[in-house]
Design an enzyme around this catalytic site. Structure first.
Site, mmCIF file in Angstrom:
data_model
loop_
_atom_site.group_PDB
_atom_site.id
_atom_site.type_symbol
_atom_site.label_atom_id
_atom_site.label_comp_id
_atom_site.label_asym_id
_atom_site.label_seq_id
_atom_site.Cartn_x
_atom_site.Cartn_y
_atom_site.Cartn_z
ATOM 1 N N CYS A 25 0.765 -1.109 0.162
ATOM 2 C CA CYS A 25 0.021 -0.071 0.050
ATOM 3 C C CYS A 25 0.923 1.067 0.071
ATOM 4 C CB CYS A 25 -1.054 0.195 1.295
ATOM 5 S SG CYS A 25 -2.153 -1.340 1.261
HETATM 6 C C1 BEZ Z 1 0.592 -4.452 1.740
HETATM 7 O O1 BEZ Z 1 0.033 -3.529 1.745
HETATM 8 O O2 BEZ Z 1 1.627 -4.855 1.789
HETATM 9 C C2 BEZ Z 1 -0.378 -5.764 2.198
HETATM 10 C C3 BEZ Z 1 -1.627 -5.347 3.208
HETATM 11 C C4 BEZ Z 1 -2.354 -6.391 3.378
HETATM 12 C C5 BEZ Z 1 -2.061 -7.849 3.230
HETATM 13 C C6 BEZ Z 1 -0.755 -8.104 2.307
HETATM 14 C C7 BEZ Z 1 0.048 -7.186 1.921
#
Ligand code: BEZ
Length: 213
Positions: free
Chosen positions: A46
């Site tokens: 994210c």
């Molecule tokens: C991420 O943004 O890295 C992420 C968020 C939730 C689950 C897996 C990855």
């Protein structure tokens, strides 16, 4: 709640955000909109997505599009995380991140898929046109970051095909040849609409230079 489909009116809402209260339709005004959800603040994928979207902010503006992110984390969390995004991705997030703690937006737009996660939003993208109609929907899982260059490319295609009787072929990019709508058959209309001419590969597959260049 009915599933949202292309051509539906994008549901309006009022929700808190990193930049204060947002009334969605008022926020969009006459612009195109890109509403995108992410699973959670302070997560690695994210962080890269939101940073890259900020880097592309001039490109979205050029296309008359406003971007707005959403997750079920709170306003203060978003504000703290934006500092990290700016620091690690070398950018300046100016667009709002909705603080959807009561899941109002996530529910309206069906962004929580319980068989993927009962709490976090999946990676959804809704492209909304100036008439507030939903024109494109993408859904990615949490572990797969989206390609925001593709969202710009799709916006280019939507805006071009709204204004000319054309469609864009596989992997088309701004400046490349396009396809004449199969419904146009009258030679006089073809001549008027496509003064640069066209190549007929098959009667249903006619290629012409991008008409607005
Ligand atoms: C991420 O943004 O890295 C992420 C968020 C939730 C689950 C897996 C990855």
């Amino acid at each position: 709640m009915a599933t949202l489909r292309l051509g539906d009116t994008a549901p309006d809402f009022e929700q808190e955000s990193s930049l204060g209260k947002i009334k969605f339709h008022e926020f969009l005004g006459d612009s195109w909109g890109v509403l995108f959800s992410h699973p959670a603040d302070f997560t690695p994928v994210c962080t890269t997505e939101l940073g890259y979207t900020a880097i592309l902010s001039g490109e979205f503006a050029k296309r008359g599009a406003k971007v707005i992110a959403v997750s079920v984390d709170g306003k203060q969390s978003h504000i703290d995380w934006i500092k990290d995004i700016n620091d690690t991705q070398k950018t300046d997030v100016q667009y709002p991140i909705l603080a959807d703690e009561d899941r109002k937006v996530a529910t309206l737009y069906d962004m929580i898929h319980p068989n993927a996660s009962t709490t976090a939003t999946v990676r959804s993208v809704f492209v909304i046109d100036p008439n507030k109609k939903i024109r494109l929907i993408l859904t990615y899982p949490a572990s797969t970051g989206r390609n925001f260059d593709e969202i710009l490319r799709a916006l280019d295609s939507l805006q071009l095909t709204d204004n000319y009787s054309v469609a864009t072929p596989v992997n088309w990019k701004q400046g490349e040849d396009v396809i004449i709508a199969p419904s146009i058959k009258d030679p006089a209309v073809l001549k008027e609409k496509f003064p640069k001419g066209y190549t007929e590969i098959r009667p249903y597959l006619r290629i012409t230079p991008q008409p607005d260049l």
